[in-house]
Scaffold this active site. Sequence first.
Site, PDB file in Angstrom:
ATOM      1  N   GLU A 106      88.749  52.883  43.568  1.00 40.99           N
ATOM      2  CA  GLU A 106      87.616  52.909  42.638  1.00 40.99           C
ATOM      3  C   GLU A 106      87.087  51.498  42.425  1.00 40.99           C
ATOM      4  O   GLU A 106      85.878  51.284  42.383  1.00 40.99           O
ATOM      5  CB  GLU A 106      88.065  53.512  41.303  1.00 40.99           C
ATOM      6  CG  GLU A 106      88.488  54.963  41.441  1.00 40.99           C
ATOM      7  CD  GLU A 106      88.553  55.670  40.115  1.00 40.99           C
ATOM      8  OE1 GLU A 106      89.361  55.245  39.262  1.00 40.99           O
ATOM      9  OE2 GLU A 106      87.811  56.649  39.936  1.00 40.99           O
TER      10      GLU A 106
ATOM     11  N   THR B 289      88.794  56.056  34.003  1.00 42.85           N
ATOM     12  CA  THR B 289      87.771  56.314  35.031  1.00 42.85           C
ATOM     13  C   THR B 289      87.534  57.803  35.225  1.00 42.85           C
ATOM     14  O   THR B 289      86.833  58.204  36.138  1.00 42.85           O
ATOM     15  CB  THR B 289      88.162  55.682  36.387  1.00 42.85           C
ATOM     16  OG1 THR B 289      89.318  56.357  36.889  1.00 42.85           O
ATOM     17  CG2 THR B 289      88.449  54.196  36.249  1.00 42.85           C
ATOM     18  N   THR B 290      88.158  58.599  34.377  1.00 42.16           N
ATOM     19  CA  THR B 290      87.958  60.055  34.408  1.00 42.16           C
ATOM     20  C   THR B 290      87.584  60.506  33.000  1.00 42.16           C
ATOM     21  O   THR B 290      87.897  59.812  32.025  1.00 42.16           O
ATOM     22  CB  THR B 290      89.249  60.772  34.831  1.00 42.16           C
ATOM     23  OG1 THR B 290      90.314  60.369  33.972  1.00 42.16           O
ATOM     24  CG2 THR B 290      89.612  60.452  36.268  1.00 42.16           C
TER      25      THR B 290
ATOM     26  N   HIS C 247      98.989  57.330  39.612  1.00 42.39           N
ATOM     27  CA  HIS C 247      98.248  58.332  40.388  1.00 42.39           C
ATOM     28  C   HIS C 247      97.336  57.601  41.363  1.00 42.39           C
ATOM     29  O   HIS C 247      97.214  56.371  41.298  1.00 42.39           O
ATOM     30  CB  HIS C 247      97.442  59.234  39.439  1.00 42.39           C
ATOM     31  CG  HIS C 247      96.448  58.445  38.636  1.00 42.39           C
ATOM     32  ND1 HIS C 247      96.725  57.969  37.372  1.00 42.39           N
ATOM     33  CD2 HIS C 247      95.200  57.990  38.936  1.00 42.39           C
ATOM     34  CE1 HIS C 247      95.695  57.285  36.930  1.00 42.39           C
ATOM     35  NE2 HIS C 247      94.751  57.272  37.867  1.00 42.39           N
TER      36      HIS C 247
ATOM     37  N   HIS D 200      93.647  57.226  43.842  1.00 42.00           N
ATOM     38  CA  HIS D 200      92.246  57.522  44.129  1.00 42.00           C
ATOM     39  C   HIS D 200      91.965  57.106  45.570  1.00 42.00           C
ATOM     40  O   HIS D 200      92.525  56.124  46.055  1.00 42.00           O
ATOM     41  CB  HIS D 200      91.298  56.733  43.226  1.00 42.00           C
ATOM     42  CG  HIS D 200      91.466  57.003  41.767  1.00 42.00           C
ATOM     43  ND1 HIS D 200      90.789  58.002  41.103  1.00 42.00           N
ATOM     44  CD2 HIS D 200      92.243  56.401  40.837  1.00 42.00           C
ATOM     45  CE1 HIS D 200      91.141  57.994  39.831  1.00 42.00           C
ATOM     46  NE2 HIS D 200      92.022  57.033  39.640  1.00 42.00           N
TER      47      HIS D 200
ATOM     48  N   HIS E 180      92.674  66.887  40.192  1.00 44.69           N
ATOM     49  CA  HIS E 180      91.819  65.700  40.312  1.00 44.69           C
ATOM     50  C   HIS E 180      92.509  64.606  41.115  1.00 44.69           C
ATOM     51  O   HIS E 180      91.873  63.735  41.684  1.00 44.69           O
ATOM     52  CB  HIS E 180      91.474  65.141  38.932  1.00 44.69           C
ATOM     53  CG  HIS E 180      90.839  66.140  38.025  1.00 44.69           C
ATOM     54  ND1 HIS E 180      89.596  66.668  38.259  1.00 44.69           N
ATOM     55  CD2 HIS E 180      91.294  66.741  36.892  1.00 44.69           C
ATOM     56  CE1 HIS E 180      89.299  67.540  37.301  1.00 44.69           C
ATOM     57  NE2 HIS E 180      90.310  67.605  36.461  1.00 44.69           N
TER      58      HIS E 180
HETATM   59 ZN   LIG Z   1      92.897  56.330  37.934  1.00 41.98          ZN
END
Ligand SMILES: [Zn+2]
Length: 247
Positions: free
Chosen positions: A117, A196-197, A111, A113, A86
């Site tokens: 986001e 957010t996941t 991590h 994105h 992911h």
């Molecule tokens: Zn995140």
Amino acid sequence: MRNILLGACGALFVSAALAAEQPPPHWGYQGEHGPAHWAEVDSGFSTCALGRMQSPIDIRNALEADLPEIDFAYGAGPAEVLNNGHTVQVNLPASGGIAIDGTHYALLQFHFHTPSEEKVAGMTFPMVAHFVHKSAAGSLAVVAVLLKEGKQNPALAQVLDTMPAQGTTHALSGTFDPTPILPEKRGYYAFQGSLTTPPCSENVRWQVLKEPIEVSREQIAAFRKLYPMNARPTQPLNGRQLLESRN
Ligand SMILES: [Zn+2]
């Protein structure tokens, strides 16, 4: 017993003694496994559809307030880079943490994105880094650092230059200190939100730093080669308080 890493954003661990041979539920960012369908993928993901304090959000009309400073106390420690299917995540088990208003949160991982986001007044950035922290009482605090295109970022080179293939991890040689990744100014937006996941768990304390850091076009391209798009759409604020530090 073994632990399965559930969410890109959460570092939530679920013991899975009996389910060890079952693959984790399949979710993604597009089509039938995309964000609009996360709650259908697994009964444990219902908050993704039903939650009223979901992240990310479009940050606009924040109220200026005397927010406490985020006291960053990161340091050098061992680091492991994980490509979990992911995102690319850097696990930092002994790299210090942050304190906000007297509460200490240990850094777990950061991590990426792409695009960011979070939106700021409707605008996205090419990428965002989420620094995930946990207090002794188990509550989560995420610090989001927005990434814009500019100079090559030497602090992130060690990660972005050697990203592992999907499903694999590799330990960085020596130690890694995340401090140089942070922008100089530490003013921020604050709100309550969620992972957010999936499983989109709520009661996550969010701090989005206002000042972005720079990464090169090549560094953005290197991440997008693995993950062209891994951003959940923004979620409704539903009357939540959205605050902004004065600096
Ligand atoms: Zn995140």
